[in-house]
Design an enzyme around this catalytic site. Structure first.
Site, short mmCIF file in Angstrom:
data_model
loop_
_atom_site.label_atom_id
_atom_site.label_comp_id
_atom_site.label_asym_id
_atom_site.label_seq_id
_atom_site.Cartn_x
_atom_site.Cartn_y
_atom_site.Cartn_z
N TYR A 220 1.18 -1.29 -0.44
CA TYR A 220 -0.11 0.20 -0.20
C TYR A 220 0.86 1.05 -0.09
CZ TYR A 220 -4.74 -2.29 1.93
OH TYR A 220 -5.77 -2.89 1.47
N ASP B 15 -9.32 1.60 -0.96
CA ASP B 15 -9.96 1.02 -1.22
C ASP B 15 -8.99 -0.29 0.22
OD1 ASP B 15 -10.60 -2.46 -1.21
OD2 ASP B 15 -10.36 -2.73 -3.06
N VAL B 16 -9.50 -0.38 1.56
CA VAL B 16 -8.75 -0.80 2.73
C VAL B 16 -8.92 -2.31 3.34
CG1 VAL B 16 -7.97 -0.71 5.38
CG2 VAL B 16 -8.54 1.26 3.54
N GLU B 17 -8.31 -3.17 2.70
CA GLU B 17 -8.23 -4.60 3.55
C GLU B 17 -7.08 -4.99 4.03
OE1 GLU B 17 -9.68 -7.08 -0.38
OE2 GLU B 17 -9.84 -5.14 -1.12
N ALA B 18 -6.37 -3.74 4.53
CA ALA B 18 -4.94 -4.58 5.92
C ALA B 18 -5.13 -3.48 6.79
CB ALA B 18 -3.97 -5.07 5.38
#
Length: 557
Positions: free
Chosen positions: A350, A380-383
């Site tokens: 990221y 887009d936040v997936e971590a």
């Protein structure tokens, strides 16, 4: 490769790991063990972004730094001549999340070990014995998939030196006639003359701006520096590197100055519907999708950090000013279309991680928006991210440019809404006065009953959470801040989004006048595979080409 395999590798490797408190006094037979001669004697994988840095170092003045990307673990290695049936000890000092050290071609059991040293230098060490006919071994260091940048320094292979051909340590010639020109308000173009090398080919050229960390220009003798500040002078140097890692001296620095700023990129107005498209894939193109469907707005996935760190690149590997992509975007815009740039996603690195400050992250955001020519950004936040740093950068961006910003967030469950960490990001954004569209990912979450109903329930639960974040807003105002993004066809965790599910969701979106609709992804919107598999290039279900794109064209906002 999944975490299950990583654990298996770790268990095997740990059986021989030794952590040594201080450097051993050794007869070292490696070449350039401390990287004081750049990458001479070492060969690194193509997308590792391997470079020699002056900080952090363990000993001397330089160390190796490399970053795993995609399926590349950022391995650097060298082949060393050894004697048969002889004992050797291999060691190196390392930093980073996951770092592996080992040797191959020993003729016996190839040794390997790993560690998770973090920000502290840790010495890894293994011993091995060569086989009866072994005359060379290859020693290596690498990171692990998606685990970020690592550093290595002060390699030692302690044992008897063998015969054999010495490694290539001859650097290419210095590039000639560096020139800087073609200024815009945010970019400068570089050209130079080709170098030569004793191997017969050049592995890559590297460009350093204002004496900073170099970035790869590939084998081309041209490079466009983008994302620059207007009316500002910059100095550039270029060097050539061969396949063995030998790099020439830099050219003399040549300066150029950008033009006066023409202002932020045009917003292209409000975007209500923009399917996601994996722009690292060559098909479908933006203009090809627009011609087939009439849809002219798309969300470009994903702008990540490249191997140098806080520098945006598509998928972390394709230059942000790649001609295929930018020409496609410009052609779409010429037809009246526009794009949203998405950062983050399911895989790193990221920008929100590798940019260490809000100021550097802001500069990275501006660079990609300027290069593409848009004023729409989706995170887009997936971590896990540093919400304070990211929201500070986004707030400054929005204050300066009026940028439309959305957060695409994971769903915890159909009756819960977004997960607790995602909710905390929104709470921090609200505290900073940052205006965002909340775009829940209606995919891959636990549910019961009908999947179409479950997606609507998750959206309604998210609206309930938004009411706690922005209690002064009316229900209608909150709905105007809500986005909806399902995954068409077969989802990663088993559920299937059918045409009927999408029509049900679309009817709810129109009734409630939400802000935005998208889906993952345009490349999957075809019936190329109907066996229920999860694929990046087809939906896994029976459908006509562009069927989901055309269904969502019915969104009225």
């Amino acid at each position: 490769m999944g975490l299950r395999k990583l654990v298996a590798v770790a268990v095997l490797a740990l059986s021989g790991t030794m952590l040594v408190a201080s450097p051993a006094q050794a007869a070292n037979i490696t070449t350039n063990p401390g990287f004081e001669n750049d990458l001479a004697g070492w060969t690194c994988t193509a997308t590792s972004g391997a470079a020699v840095v002056s900080s952090p170092v363990h000993g001397g003045t330089k160390a190796l730094q490399a970053t795993p990307a995609g399926n590349d673990t950022a391995r650097c290695q060298q082949t060393v001549s050894v004697k048969p049936s002889s004992s050797y000890t291999l060691s190196a000092w390392v930093r980073g999340g996951y770092v592996f050290l080992g040797a191959t071609g020993t003729g016996t059991t190839d040794p390997s070990t790993w560690g998770t040293p973090g920000a502290s230098w840790t010495q890894l060490s293994r011993t091995f014995t060569t086989g009866a006919s072994t005359t060379s071994v290859t020693v290596y260091v690498n990171g692990w998939y998606g685990q970020g940048t690592y550093q290595a320094d002060d390699f030692v292979l302690d044992g008897a030196a063998g015969g054999g051909t010495p490694p290539d340590t001859t650097a290419p010639t210095v590039p000639a006639n560096l020139a800087v020109g073609s200024p815009t308000g945010s970019s400068l173009s570089l050209t130079w003359g080709a170098s030569t090398d004793n191997s017969g080919s050049i592995g890559r050229y590297e460009v350093s701006r204002d004496n900073g960390t170099p970035v790869s220009a590939g084998t081309s003798t041209t490079y466009t520096a983008s994302g620059l500040s207007a009316a500002t002078s910059y100095g550039f140097r270029v060097r050539a590197c061969d396949g063995a890692g030998n790099c020439s001296a830099y050219t003399s620095s040549v300066s150029g100055r950008t033009n006066t700023d023409t202002g932020p990129p045009p917003s292209g107005g409000t975007i209500r519907y923009a399917p996601y498209i994996d722009i690292t894939m060559t098909t479908p193109s933006l203009t090809g999708a627009a011609a087939a469907t009439g849809v002219k707005n798309y969300t470009l996935a994903f702008a990540l950090g490249d191997s140098s760190g806080c520098n945006p690149a598509w998928g972390g590997t394709i230059p942000i000013n790649d001609s295929r992509i930018i020409n496609d975007v410009k052609a779409l815009q010429a037809q009246g279309g526009q794009v949203i740039v998405a950062t983050g996603g399911a895989m790193g690195p990221y920008l929100e991680h590798v940019c260490g400050t809000s100021a550097s992250l802001l500069a990275a955001y501006k660079k990609v928006l300027d290069t593409v020519g848009t004023n729409h950004l989706d995170v887009d936040v997936e971590a896990s991210i540093d919400a304070n740093k990211v929201n500070a950068a986004l707030k400054q961006l929005q204050t300066e440019r009026g940028t439309t910003i959305s957060y695409t967030l994971r769903i915890q469950g159909q009756d819960y809404g977004v997960d607790p960490f995602s909710l905390s990001i929104l709470q921090d954004a609200a505290a900073k006065g940052l205006n965002v569209i909340v775009n829940p990912m209606l995919m891959n979450f636990g549910y019961s009953g009908n999947w179409g109903d479950a997606m609507i329930a998750a959206a309604q639960a998210t609206l309930g959470q938004m009411k706690t974040v922005w209690p002064s807003k009316s229900d209608a105002q909150l709905r105007k801040l809500l986005g909806l993004t399902p995954m068409i066809g077969k989802n990663d965790t088993g559920m299937t989004t059918t045409q009927a599910d999408v029509r049900k969701l679309l009817a709810w979106a129109n009734t409630n006048h939400v802000a935005f609709v998208g889906f993952w992804s345009s490349a999957r919107d075809n019936g190329g595979c109907t066996g229920g598999q999860v694929s990046p290039t087809c939906s896994g279900i029976s459908q006509s080409s562009w069927e989901f794109t055309n269904i969502f064209k019915g969104f009225t906002g």
